[in-house]
Design a protein around this motif. Structure first.
Motif, PDB file in Angstrom:
ATOM      1  N   GLY A   1       0.787  -1.221   0.000  1.00  0.00           N
ATOM      2  CA  GLY A   1       0.000   0.000   0.000  1.00  0.00           C
ATOM      3  C   GLY A   1       0.823   1.277   0.000  1.00  0.00           C
ATOM      4  N   TRP A   2       0.092   2.354   0.142  1.00  0.00           N
ATOM      5  CA  TRP A   2       0.623   3.704   0.024  1.00  0.00           C
ATOM      6  C   TRP A   2       0.315   4.504   1.275  1.00  0.00           C
ATOM      7  N   GLU A   3       1.027   5.597   1.415  1.00  0.00           N
ATOM      8  CA  GLU A   3       0.704   6.572   2.446  1.00  0.00           C
ATOM      9  C   GLU A   3       1.110   7.947   1.942  1.00  0.00           C
ATOM     10  N   VAL A   4       0.564   8.945   2.590  1.00  0.00           N
ATOM     11  CA  VAL A   4       0.906  10.327   2.270  1.00  0.00           C
ATOM     12  C   VAL A   4       1.761  10.846   3.422  1.00  0.00           C
ATOM     13  N   THR A   5       2.935  11.354   3.080  1.00  0.00           N
ATOM     14  CA  THR A   5       3.857  11.847   4.103  1.00  0.00           C
ATOM     15  C   THR A   5       3.393  13.217   4.607  1.00  0.00           C
ATOM     16  N   PRO A   6       3.963  13.688   5.702  1.00  0.00           N
ATOM     17  CA  PRO A   6       3.604  15.024   6.184  1.00  0.00           C
ATOM     18  C   PRO A   6       3.828  16.134   5.153  1.00  0.00           C
TER      19      PRO A   6
ATOM     20  N   HIS B   1       3.151  11.112  -1.984  1.00  0.00           N
ATOM     21  CA  HIS B   1       2.480   9.813  -2.068  1.00  0.00           C
ATOM     22  C   HIS B   1       3.572   8.767  -2.253  1.00  0.00           C
ATOM     23  N   VAL B   2       3.796   7.958  -1.216  1.00  0.00           N
ATOM     24  CA  VAL B   2       4.892   6.994  -1.248  1.00  0.00           C
ATOM     25  C   VAL B   2       4.389   5.587  -0.941  1.00  0.00           C
ATOM     26  N   LEU B   3       5.063   4.627  -1.518  1.00  0.00           N
ATOM     27  CA  LEU B   3       4.789   3.236  -1.203  1.00  0.00           C
ATOM     28  C   LEU B   3       5.277   2.979   0.223  1.00  0.00           C
ATOM     29  N   SER B   4       4.394   2.487   1.061  1.00  0.00           N
ATOM     30  CA  SER B   4       4.693   2.317   2.488  1.00  0.00           C
ATOM     31  C   SER B   4       5.949   1.484   2.721  1.00  0.00           C
TER      32      SER B   4
END
Length: 169
Positions: free
Chosen positions: A35-40, A44-47
Motif C-alpha cells: 500500500g501507500w501513504e501520504v507523508t507530512p 504519495h509513497v509506497l509504504s
C-alpha cells in the motif's frame, strides 16, 4: 499513458497485451501490495519503501521519486537481446500496474503515475537496465518529467491510475 518515441518503438517490438501482476518479481509485488501513504510533506509513497529519517527534499515530487524509485531486478535475465528487453519491460509494467491499483485506496485527489524507463549503461554502454518510480501531479510543482521527448537516450513510459488496468499498454 504517455511515452517518448523510443518507448513507442520498443512497445512495437514487445507484446504487452497479456501482462499479469505475477510477472513482477515477488519482492516488488510485496511492495505494491503493502500500500501507500501520504507523508507530512504531501508526498504519495509506497509504504514499504518509506525510510526514516526522510529528506531533506526540495519539493514533494523530489520526495516521491527519491522514495519510490527502484531499479528492476534483472540478474536472472539474459545479458542482452530481445528476450531481456521484453522481460524487463513486462516486469516493470506488471509492478507499476499493481502499485497503481493499490494507490486507489488512498482516495487522493492527486493523480499518481508510474514512470518506467529503460536505458543502456555499463562500461561499454551496452547493458539494458530498467527503473520504475511513482510521482503525483501536484498543483504548482514541476512534474517529474515535463517533456518525455527530451530524454533521447532512454525509453520512457508514463502510466496513470485511470482507465484500463495499467498493465494493458
Amino acid at each position: 499513458m504517455e511515452m517518448n518515441r523510443s518507448m513507442a518503438r520498443l512497445l512495437g517490438r514487445v507484446d504487452t497485451g497479456d501482462i499479469t501482476p505475477d510477472e513482477a518479481p515477488p519482492g516488488f509485488l510485496r511492495i505494491a501490495e503493502g500500500g501507500w501513504e501520504v507523508t507530512p510533506g504531501g508526498a504519495h509513497v509506497l509504504s514499504a519503501l518509506k525510510s526514516a529519517p526522510p529528506g531533506p527534499f526540495s519539493d514533494v515530487v523530489h520526495e516521491e521519486y527519491t522514495v519510490n524509485g527502484r531499479g528492476m531486478t534483472d540478474y536472472d535475465l539474459p545479458a542482452s537481446g530481445e528476450d531481456r528487453e521484453s522481460r524487463l519491460l513486462r516486469r516493470c509494467v506488471a509492478y507499476a500496474g499493481s502499485a497503481l491499483l493499490s494507490a486507489d485506496a488512498l482516495r487522493s485527489t492527486v493523480e499518481v503515475s508510474a514512470y518506467i524507463s529503460l536505458s543502456y549503461g555499463g562500461l561499454a554502454d551496452d547493458h539494458l537496465t530498467a527503473n520504475v518510480t511513482f510521482c503525483g501531479d501536484h498543483p504548482g510543482v514541476r512534474p517529474y518529467v515535463a517533456d518525455l521527448e527530451a530524454f533521447e537516450t532512454e525509453s520512457i513510459l508514463k502510466l496513470g491510475r485511470t482507465g484500463e488496468p495499467p498493465w494493458s499498454v
